[in-house]
Design a protein around this motif. Structure first.
Motif, mmCIF file in Angstrom:
data_model
loop_
_atom_site.group_PDB
_atom_site.id
_atom_site.type_symbol
_atom_site.label_atom_id
_atom_site.label_comp_id
_atom_site.label_asym_id
_atom_site.label_seq_id
_atom_site.Cartn_x
_atom_site.Cartn_y
_atom_site.Cartn_z
ATOM 1 N N MET A 1 24.700 38.305 41.408
ATOM 2 C CA MET A 1 23.843 37.656 40.413
ATOM 3 C C MET A 1 24.324 37.943 38.993
ATOM 4 S SD MET A 1 21.844 35.648 41.897
ATOM 5 C CE MET A 1 21.022 35.058 40.435
ATOM 6 N N THR B 1 29.256 41.616 47.654
ATOM 7 C CA THR B 1 28.368 42.369 48.537
ATOM 8 C C THR B 1 28.583 41.927 49.981
ATOM 9 O OG1 THR B 1 26.769 42.173 46.721
ATOM 10 C CG2 THR B 1 25.888 42.873 48.854
ATOM 11 N N ILE C 1 27.117 35.491 38.482
ATOM 12 C CA ILE C 1 26.647 34.109 38.306
ATOM 13 C C ILE C 1 26.008 33.938 36.925
ATOM 14 C CG2 ILE C 1 24.976 32.388 39.152
ATOM 15 C CD1 ILE C 1 25.447 33.656 41.996
ATOM 16 N N THR D 1 31.034 32.343 48.308
ATOM 17 C CA THR D 1 30.737 33.570 49.066
ATOM 18 C C THR D 1 30.850 33.381 50.577
ATOM 19 O OG1 THR D 1 29.249 34.345 47.334
ATOM 20 C CG2 THR D 1 28.892 35.269 49.524
ATOM 21 N N PHE D 2 30.273 32.276 51.106
ATOM 22 C CA PHE D 2 30.254 32.082 52.559
ATOM 23 C C PHE D 2 31.665 31.842 53.124
ATOM 24 C CE2 PHE D 2 25.767 30.895 54.213
ATOM 25 C CZ PHE D 2 25.187 31.890 53.439
ATOM 26 N N ASP E 1 30.192 28.774 44.023
ATOM 27 C CA ASP E 1 29.918 30.032 44.705
ATOM 28 C C ASP E 1 30.538 29.885 46.099
ATOM 29 O OD1 ASP E 1 28.833 32.059 46.277
ATOM 30 O OD2 ASP E 1 26.902 32.039 45.258
ATOM 31 N N GLU F 1 27.829 25.216 45.580
ATOM 32 C CA GLU F 1 27.938 26.256 46.609
ATOM 33 C C GLU F 1 28.475 25.514 47.822
ATOM 34 O OE1 GLU F 1 24.599 28.751 48.506
ATOM 35 O OE2 GLU F 1 24.344 29.124 46.360
ATOM 36 N N TYR G 1 21.672 29.562 46.950
ATOM 37 C CA TYR G 1 21.067 30.865 47.231
ATOM 38 C C TYR G 1 19.787 30.986 46.375
ATOM 39 C CZ TYR G 1 20.162 35.782 46.493
ATOM 40 O OH TYR G 1 19.527 36.984 46.365
ATOM 41 N N ALA H 1 28.132 44.050 44.687
ATOM 42 C CA ALA H 1 29.157 43.709 43.686
ATOM 43 C C ALA H 1 29.324 42.196 43.619
ATOM 44 C CB ALA H 1 30.496 44.366 44.038
HETATM 45 C C1 PLP Z 1 25.685 32.697 48.432
HETATM 46 C C2 PLP Z 1 25.177 33.849 47.626
HETATM 47 N N1 PLP Z 1 25.477 33.920 46.315
HETATM 48 C C3 PLP Z 1 25.045 34.935 45.547
HETATM 49 C C4 PLP Z 1 24.247 35.941 46.061
HETATM 50 C C5 PLP Z 1 23.792 37.046 45.158
HETATM 51 O O1 PLP Z 1 24.606 38.163 45.324
HETATM 52 P P1 PLP Z 1 24.167 39.683 45.059
HETATM 53 O O2 PLP Z 1 23.063 40.002 46.013
HETATM 54 O O3 PLP Z 1 25.424 40.450 45.280
HETATM 55 O O4 PLP Z 1 23.690 39.746 43.634
HETATM 56 C C6 PLP Z 1 23.917 35.922 47.413
HETATM 57 C C7 PLP Z 1 23.069 36.996 47.989
HETATM 58 O O5 PLP Z 1 22.579 36.896 49.086
HETATM 59 C C8 PLP Z 1 24.395 34.846 48.216
HETATM 60 O O6 PLP Z 1 24.113 34.762 49.527
#
Ligand code: PLP
Length: 414
Positions: free
Chosen positions: A109, A229, A112, A207-208, A205, A176, A133, A240
């Motif tokens: 966060m 994270t 972002i 992340t996935f 984003d 995302e 998210y 992180a």
């Molecule tokens: C896709 C996605 N982006 C961002 C975040 C936020 O990350 P963080 O919890 O490391 O701040 C999450 C947390 O679940 C997430 O799933």
């Protein structure tokens, strides 16, 4: 620690990271995960990158009085601004994302919000997708409009609506893909083309997916964001975040990190770097297990719907095959019996841990309604298709059959 030691460590770091003799461009993804950014041989011959657990550094001139406040390339002053362990993990991520530069943060966060603050100002328009998210969704709904940013949210898969919102000018597009929790995809090449011709920057984003399963910068995306994270660290023991992109954009982002203070500490950077060394091998297993579990769920009579981009039944499977190299370990599914059915499953699993978050070695299961998407109103969740019976499963790296047996037991209790 003497100043000479720091300078020598920095020297070695530059030697390994920037050396033209070791062409990192030719490295494969696993070699990048293992060797990218590592400081190499420090003055004591340490094989792993040391944790520079220090808040501050000697001034970079022999006579501190002559220092003019500028930080010379490769020097450090204060760890909120920069730190050698943190810089090493940033170099590793930049290499994996094919980015010029990367900046790490104390959470996803923080990454972002600092990136959005770096790119946007009052009066700017931001085009965003609706599947996000929960924390990001709240930023778009509550915080950015309060600061005078005109946030236009469109259906995630509606490219026409996205183009319409960009027509009258937009500063940036926020994406995302795959999305949390419904695993929808955005056609990145198509959005990049539209956004760039409208003069907007594209951020995602990722992340996935991780840089193993997709490298958005190769498709023209400007800025890639991660909650480290999750998969990048991979062991559910660190919070992180990170951002990667051009040198110029990352300088802007880095200034916001310094001002808002979301810097990652050296110990966190070390844990992240250690986790990232095995990213490629872990992702191989997550991809394999994710597909096996999704296929099992799809056939189960107590499962009404499975969301997984690797399944041919996923409405965007063809796009997934085109823009991703693997489909990851995130599977979401709707069970029979509504919320009661989902709660029954959650209570019945033994191996899979009931917890939020994702991307670690251990399989985790949660209900988005009271975890990742609890900040949305029931009406907002309903509109997005996040049903009360929806389960989000982060498939870990255990033996696939053990995960499937546990799910089978849970589903039999509904
Ligand atoms: C896709 C996605 N982006 C961002 C975040 C936020 O990350 P963080 O919890 O490391 O701040 C999450 C947390 O679940 C997430 O799933």
């Amino acid at each position: 620690m003497s100043q000479e030691v720091i300078i020598r460590a920095v020297f070695y770091s530059r030697g390994l990271n920037m050396s033209s003799e070791r062409s990192t461009d030719r490295w494969g993804r696993s070699t990048r995960s293992v060797h990218g950014g590592e400081l190499g041989k420090d003055c004591h011959g340490a094989v792993t990158t040391p944790i520079f657990q220090t808040s501050t550094f000697f001034f970079p001139t022999d006579d501190p009085v002559t220092w003019e406040g500028k930080v010379p390339e490769g020097s450090y002053i204060y760890s909120r601004w920069g730190n050698p362990t943190v810089a090493a993990v940033e170099a590793k991520l930049a290499l994996l994302e094919n980015a010029q530069s990367a900046v790490v943060f104390s959470s996803g966060m923080a990454a972002i919000s600092s990136t959005l603050m770096a790119l946007l100002k009052k009066g700017d328009r931001l085009v965003s997708i609706e599947d996000l998210y929960g924390g990001t969704f709240s930023l778009m709904r509550d915080e950015l409009p309060r600061l005078g940013v005109d946030v236009r949210t469109v259906s995630t898969t509606d490219l026409g609506a996205m183009e319409e919102e960009m027509e009258n000018g937009a500063a940036a597009v926020y994406l995302e893909s795959p999305t949390n929790p419904l695993l929808k995809l955005v056609d990145l090449k198509a959005v990049v083309e539209m956004a760039h011709s409208a003069g907007a920057k594209v951020m995602i984003d990722s992340t996935f997916a991780t840089p193993i399963n997709q490298t958005p910068i190769d498709l023209g995306v400007d800025i890639v964001i991660h909650s480290c994270t999750k998969y990048l660290n991979g062991h559910s023991d660190l919070i992180a975040g990170a951002v990667a992109g051009s040198k110029e954009d990352m300088e802007r982002v880095s200034k916001k990190r310094i001002l808002f203070g979301g810097s990652l500490d050296p110990m966190g950077a070390f844990l992240l770097m250690r986790g990232m060394k095995t990213l490629e091998v872990r992702m191989e297993r997550h991809n394999r297990n994710g597909l096996l579990v999704a296929k099992f769920l799809e056939k189960h009579e107590m499962v009404e719907r499975v969301h997984y981009p690797g399944l041919p039944s996923h409405p965007q499977h063809e796009l997934a095959e085109r823009q991703m190299r693997g489909f990851g370990g995130m599977v979401s599914f709707e069970v029979a019996g509504g919320r009661h059915g989902a709660e029954k499953l959650l209570r019945s699993v033994r191996l899979i841990k009931r917890a939020t978050s994702l991307g670690g070695a251990d399989s985790l299961v949660s209900m988005p309604l009271n975890s990742s998407h609890s900040s949305l109103t029931p009406e907002e969740r309903e509109r997005l298709g996040i049903r009360d019976s929806l389960i989000r499963l982060s498939v870990g790296i255990e033996d696939a059959q053990d995960i499937i047996d546990d799910l089978n037991r849970g589903l039999s209790q509904i």
